[in-house]
Design a protein around this motif. Sequence first.
Motif, PDB file in Angstrom:
ATOM      1  N   ALA A  29       0.820  -1.231   0.000  1.00 17.81           N
ATOM      2  CA  ALA A  29       0.000   0.000   0.000  1.00 17.81           C
ATOM      3  C   ALA A  29       0.844   1.268   0.000  1.00 17.81           C
ATOM      4  O   ALA A  29       0.335   2.343  -0.286  1.00 17.81           O
TER       5      ALA A  29
ATOM      6  N   ARG B 164       6.523  -2.957   5.715  1.00 18.07           N
ATOM      7  CA  ARG B 164       7.688  -2.991   6.607  1.00 18.07           C
ATOM      8  C   ARG B 164       7.875  -1.676   7.351  1.00 18.07           C
ATOM      9  O   ARG B 164       8.760  -1.557   8.195  1.00 18.07           O
TER      10      ARG B 164
ATOM     11  N   ALA C 121      -0.146  -5.731  -4.108  1.00 17.61           N
ATOM     12  CA  ALA C 121       0.575  -4.808  -5.001  1.00 17.61           C
ATOM     13  C   ALA C 121       2.009  -4.669  -4.534  1.00 17.61           C
ATOM     14  O   ALA C 121       2.688  -3.707  -4.875  1.00 17.61           O
ATOM     15  N   LEU C 122       2.447  -5.608  -3.742  1.00 15.40           N
ATOM     16  CA  LEU C 122       3.843  -5.634  -3.291  1.00 15.40           C
ATOM     17  C   LEU C 122       4.669  -6.249  -4.419  1.00 15.40           C
ATOM     18  O   LEU C 122       4.316  -7.305  -4.944  1.00 15.40           O
TER      19      LEU C 122
ATOM     20  N   VAL D 149       8.433  -5.668  -7.188  1.00 15.68           N
ATOM     21  CA  VAL D 149       9.439  -4.802  -7.818  1.00 15.68           C
ATOM     22  C   VAL D 149       9.523  -5.143  -9.295  1.00 15.68           C
ATOM     23  O   VAL D 149       9.160  -6.241  -9.719  1.00 15.68           O
TER      24      VAL D 149
ATOM     25  N   ILE E  67      11.124 -11.826  -3.663  1.00 18.92           N
ATOM     26  CA  ILE E  67      10.048 -10.851  -3.446  1.00 18.92           C
ATOM     27  C   ILE E  67       8.788 -11.256  -4.219  1.00 18.92           C
ATOM     28  O   ILE E  67       7.672 -11.194  -3.700  1.00 18.92           O
TER      29      ILE E  67
ATOM     30  N   VAL F  78      -1.217  -8.433  -8.420  1.00 15.76           N
ATOM     31  CA  VAL F  78      -0.806  -7.561  -9.530  1.00 15.76           C
ATOM     32  C   VAL F  78       0.494  -8.111 -10.110  1.00 15.76           C
ATOM     33  O   VAL F  78       1.526  -8.129  -9.436  1.00 15.76           O
ATOM     34  N   SER F  79       0.411  -8.589 -11.339  1.00 15.45           N
ATOM     35  CA  SER F  79       1.615  -9.129 -11.991  1.00 15.45           C
ATOM     36  C   SER F  79       2.141  -8.085 -12.982  1.00 15.45           C
ATOM     37  O   SER F  79       3.028  -7.305 -12.650  1.00 15.45           O
ATOM     38  N   GLY F  80       1.555  -7.997 -14.156  1.00 14.45           N
ATOM     39  CA  GLY F  80       1.991  -6.998 -15.129  1.00 14.45           C
ATOM     40  C   GLY F  80       1.842  -7.527 -16.545  1.00 14.45           C
ATOM     41  O   GLY F  80       1.863  -8.753 -16.772  1.00 14.45           O
TER      42      GLY F  80
ATOM     43  N   LYS G 231       7.023 -13.886 -12.600  1.00 16.60           N
ATOM     44  CA  LYS G 231       5.699 -13.308 -12.292  1.00 16.60           C
ATOM     45  C   LYS G 231       4.600 -14.340 -12.576  1.00 16.60           C
ATOM     46  O   LYS G 231       3.630 -14.454 -11.828  1.00 16.60           O
TER      47      LYS G 231
ATOM     48  N   PRO H 253      -1.524  -5.165 -15.599  1.00 10.44           N
ATOM     49  CA  PRO H 253      -1.554  -3.813 -16.161  1.00 10.44           C
ATOM     50  C   PRO H 253      -0.344  -3.552 -17.039  1.00 10.44           C
ATOM     51  O   PRO H 253       0.718  -4.146 -16.861  1.00 10.44           O
TER      52      PRO H 253
ATOM     53  N   ILE I 204       1.173   2.435 -16.142  1.00 16.06           N
ATOM     54  CA  ILE I 204       0.297   2.948 -15.079  1.00 16.06           C
ATOM     55  C   ILE I 204       0.244   4.471 -15.147  1.00 16.06           C
ATOM     56  O   ILE I 204       1.296   5.124 -15.191  1.00 16.06           O
TER      57      ILE I 204
ATOM     58  N   GLN J 108       4.136   8.431  -7.144  1.00 18.39           N
ATOM     59  CA  GLN J 108       5.115   7.870  -8.073  1.00 18.39           C
ATOM     60  C   GLN J 108       5.559   6.524  -7.504  1.00 18.39           C
ATOM     61  O   GLN J 108       5.526   6.337  -6.294  1.00 18.39           O
ATOM     62  N   PRO J 109       5.966   5.585  -8.364  1.00 21.72           N
ATOM     63  CA  PRO J 109       6.457   4.309  -7.834  1.00 21.72           C
ATOM     64  C   PRO J 109       7.652   4.524  -6.904  1.00 21.72           C
ATOM     65  O   PRO J 109       8.432   5.456  -7.100  1.00 21.72           O
ATOM     66  N   ARG J 110       7.806   3.620  -5.958  1.00 29.97           N
ATOM     67  CA  ARG J 110       8.903   3.744  -4.995  1.00 29.97           C
ATOM     68  C   ARG J 110      10.199   3.171  -5.551  1.00 29.97           C
ATOM     69  O   ARG J 110      11.265   3.672  -5.287  1.00 29.97           O
TER      70      ARG J 110
ATOM     71  N   THR K  47       7.089   3.741 -15.592  1.00 26.08           N
ATOM     72  CA  THR K  47       5.984   4.709 -15.539  1.00 26.08           C
ATOM     73  C   THR K  47       6.314   5.941 -16.368  1.00 26.08           C
ATOM     74  O   THR K  47       5.459   6.488 -17.072  1.00 26.08           O
TER      75      THR K  47
HETATM   76  N1  LIG Z   1       4.542   0.736 -12.048  1.00 25.38           N
HETATM   77  C1  LIG Z   1       4.368   0.070 -13.169  1.00 25.38           C
HETATM   78  O1  LIG Z   1       4.517   0.640 -14.271  1.00 25.38           O
HETATM   79  C2  LIG Z   1       3.924  -1.377 -13.151  1.00 25.38           C
HETATM   80  C3  LIG Z   1       3.337  -1.921 -14.306  1.00 25.38           C
HETATM   81  C4  LIG Z   1       2.913  -3.256 -14.290  1.00 25.38           C
HETATM   82  C5  LIG Z   1       3.104  -4.027 -13.149  1.00 25.38           C
HETATM   83  N2  LIG Z   1       3.693  -3.475 -12.056  1.00 25.38           N
HETATM   84  C6  LIG Z   1       3.890  -4.353 -10.890  1.00 25.38           C
HETATM   85  O2  LIG Z   1       2.992  -3.958  -9.867  1.00 25.38           O
HETATM   86  C7  LIG Z   1       3.603  -4.128  -8.587  1.00 25.38           C
HETATM   87  C8  LIG Z   1       3.574  -2.800  -7.839  1.00 25.38           C
HETATM   88  O3  LIG Z   1       4.196  -1.814  -8.631  1.00 25.38           O
HETATM   89  P1  LIG Z   1       4.318  -0.290  -8.141  1.00 25.38           P
HETATM   90  O4  LIG Z   1       4.648   0.517  -9.338  1.00 25.38           O
HETATM   91  O5  LIG Z   1       3.141   0.068  -7.306  1.00 25.38           O
HETATM   92  O6  LIG Z   1       5.610  -0.399  -7.231  1.00 25.38           O
HETATM   93  P2  LIG Z   1       6.181   0.607  -6.111  1.00 25.38           P
HETATM   94  O7  LIG Z   1       5.530   1.938  -6.156  1.00 25.38           O
HETATM   95  O8  LIG Z   1       7.651   0.546  -6.237  1.00 25.38           O
HETATM   96  O9  LIG Z   1       5.703  -0.104  -4.750  1.00 25.38           O
HETATM   97  C9  LIG Z   1       6.183  -1.376  -4.407  1.00 25.38           C
HETATM   98  C10 LIG Z   1       5.564  -1.834  -3.106  1.00 25.38           C
HETATM   99  O10 LIG Z   1       6.137  -3.105  -2.771  1.00 25.38           O
HETATM  100  C11 LIG Z   1       6.802  -3.000  -1.512  1.00 25.38           C
HETATM  101  N3  LIG Z   1       8.067  -3.716  -1.543  1.00 25.38           N
HETATM  102  C12 LIG Z   1       8.994  -3.687  -2.531  1.00 25.38           C
HETATM  103  N4  LIG Z   1      10.055  -4.449  -2.172  1.00 25.38           N
HETATM  104  C13 LIG Z   1       9.766  -4.950  -0.951  1.00 25.38           C
HETATM  105  C14 LIG Z   1      10.475  -5.802  -0.052  1.00 25.38           C
HETATM  106  N5  LIG Z   1      11.682  -6.304  -0.350  1.00 25.38           N
HETATM  107  N6  LIG Z   1       9.893  -6.122   1.126  1.00 25.38           N
HETATM  108  C15 LIG Z   1       8.675  -5.622   1.443  1.00 25.38           C
HETATM  109  N7  LIG Z   1       7.964  -4.799   0.648  1.00 25.38           N
HETATM  110  C16 LIG Z   1       8.493  -4.478  -0.539  1.00 25.38           C
HETATM  111  C17 LIG Z   1       7.074  -1.515  -1.297  1.00 25.38           C
HETATM  112  O11 LIG Z   1       7.168  -1.307   0.104  1.00 25.38           O
HETATM  113  P3  LIG Z   1       8.176  -0.216   0.775  1.00 25.38           P
HETATM  114  O12 LIG Z   1       7.383   1.055   0.807  1.00 25.38           O
HETATM  115  O13 LIG Z   1       8.465  -0.780   2.115  1.00 25.38           O
HETATM  116  O14 LIG Z   1       9.375  -0.141  -0.119  1.00 25.38           O
HETATM  117  C18 LIG Z   1       5.838  -0.883  -1.935  1.00 25.38           C
HETATM  118  O15 LIG Z   1       4.754  -0.907  -1.049  1.00 25.38           O
HETATM  119  C19 LIG Z   1       5.012  -4.653  -8.861  1.00 25.38           C
HETATM  120  O16 LIG Z   1       5.006  -6.040  -8.756  1.00 25.38           O
HETATM  121  C20 LIG Z   1       5.284  -4.225 -10.295  1.00 25.38           C
HETATM  122  O17 LIG Z   1       6.201  -5.092 -10.939  1.00 25.38           O
HETATM  123  C21 LIG Z   1       4.079  -2.171 -12.019  1.00 25.38           C
END
Ligand SMILES: NC(=O)c1ccc[n+]([C@@H]2O[C@H](COP(=O)([O-])OP(=O)(O)OC[C@H]3O[C@@H](n4cnc5c(N)ncnc54)[C@H](OP(=O)(O)O)[C@@H]3O)[C@@H](O)[C@H]2O)c1
Length: 227
Positions: free
Chosen positions: A8, A34, A71-72, A74, A87, A111-113, A130, A149, A152, A159-161, A169
């Motif tokens: 989240a 975490r 949605a956890l 990377v 992960i 959420v895979s991708g 995935k 998806p 995004i 913004q993504p973390r 993105t």
């Molecule tokens: N963004 C895109 O364009 C996109 C497109 C398609 C699919 N996806 C997939 O959708 C999912 C979410 O993407 P997002 O863009 O929302 O990513 P994000 O903004 O980077 O957020 C990732 C989330 O996962 C948690 N996380 C990452 N590594 C972790 C670890 N080692 N231990 C515990 N928590 C961890 C983060 O927690 P912390 O806050 O603790 O770091 C955060 O809550 C991913 O699987 C990604 O591959 C993303």
Amino acid sequence: MKVVIFGASGLIGDGMLQESLNAVDVDEVITVGRAALDKSHPKLRSVVHNDFLDFTPIVPDLDGVDACFWALGVSSVGVKPQEYELITVDYTAAAARTLVSVNPELTFVFVSGAGTDGTGHGRRRWARVKGRAENMIIATFRHGYGLRPGFIRPAHHMQPRTPGSRWITRVGIVVAPVLRLLGLAPAVIVTTVELGQAALHLARNGYSRRVLENREIVELASAAPLR
Ligand SMILES: NC(=O)c1ccc[n+]([C@@H]2O[C@H](COP(=O)([O-])OP(=O)(O)OC[C@H]3O[C@@H](n4cnc5c(N)ncnc54)[C@H](OP(=O)(O)O)[C@@H]3O)[C@@H](O)[C@H]2O)c1
């Protein structure tokens, strides 16, 4: 409905969180992360947990849960293969084991991708990993779904973390106008609001297919919000 959200604090998870908090039929939202979430809301409880391979200590928090939005994760860009697998697959499997024991009828939305490979035979390693996680969720839960998806479009100024997801993105933002012009946007672009709405729709009504590509996510999100 009680919803638990993993991830989240990230871009997609935040969209799912906002939509869940706004939904009239969601009474409680538990987030597991975490670090404590920097948000407060009467429906929200943020659980801090550090061992993502063992969720048994938080079973009491999960009591009565109806849906899990995962949605956890990377992007594989810049992440060592072993860490990516840990992960993507191991964390998800650990949560699934605990959640299925709490409520086997739970709806699990993973959420895979776009490009995820459920066959296990594709050339791209990230896509096979995935796909393994997605298949595991679908096999574990009668109401298990994979969301795939594409690009995004962030809402709520998020913004993504993780750097890999940020990069993807940004590419999406650059190519979006062209894709819209070509009429391809619904097939490849989705907003975080639509992802949240689609996840809620699955939790309420289920769906005829277990894996939803970008276009189906957009369509599901625009369907009637409540049953
Ligand atoms: N963004 C895109 O364009 C996109 C497109 C398609 C699919 N996806 C997939 O959708 C999912 C979410 O993407 P997002 O863009 O929302 O990513 P994000 O903004 O980077 O957020 C990732 C989330 O996962 C948690 N996380 C990452 N590594 C972790 C670890 N080692 N231990 C515990 N928590 C961890 C983060 O927690 P912390 O806050 O603790 O770091 C955060 O809550 C991913 O699987 C990604 O591959 C993303």
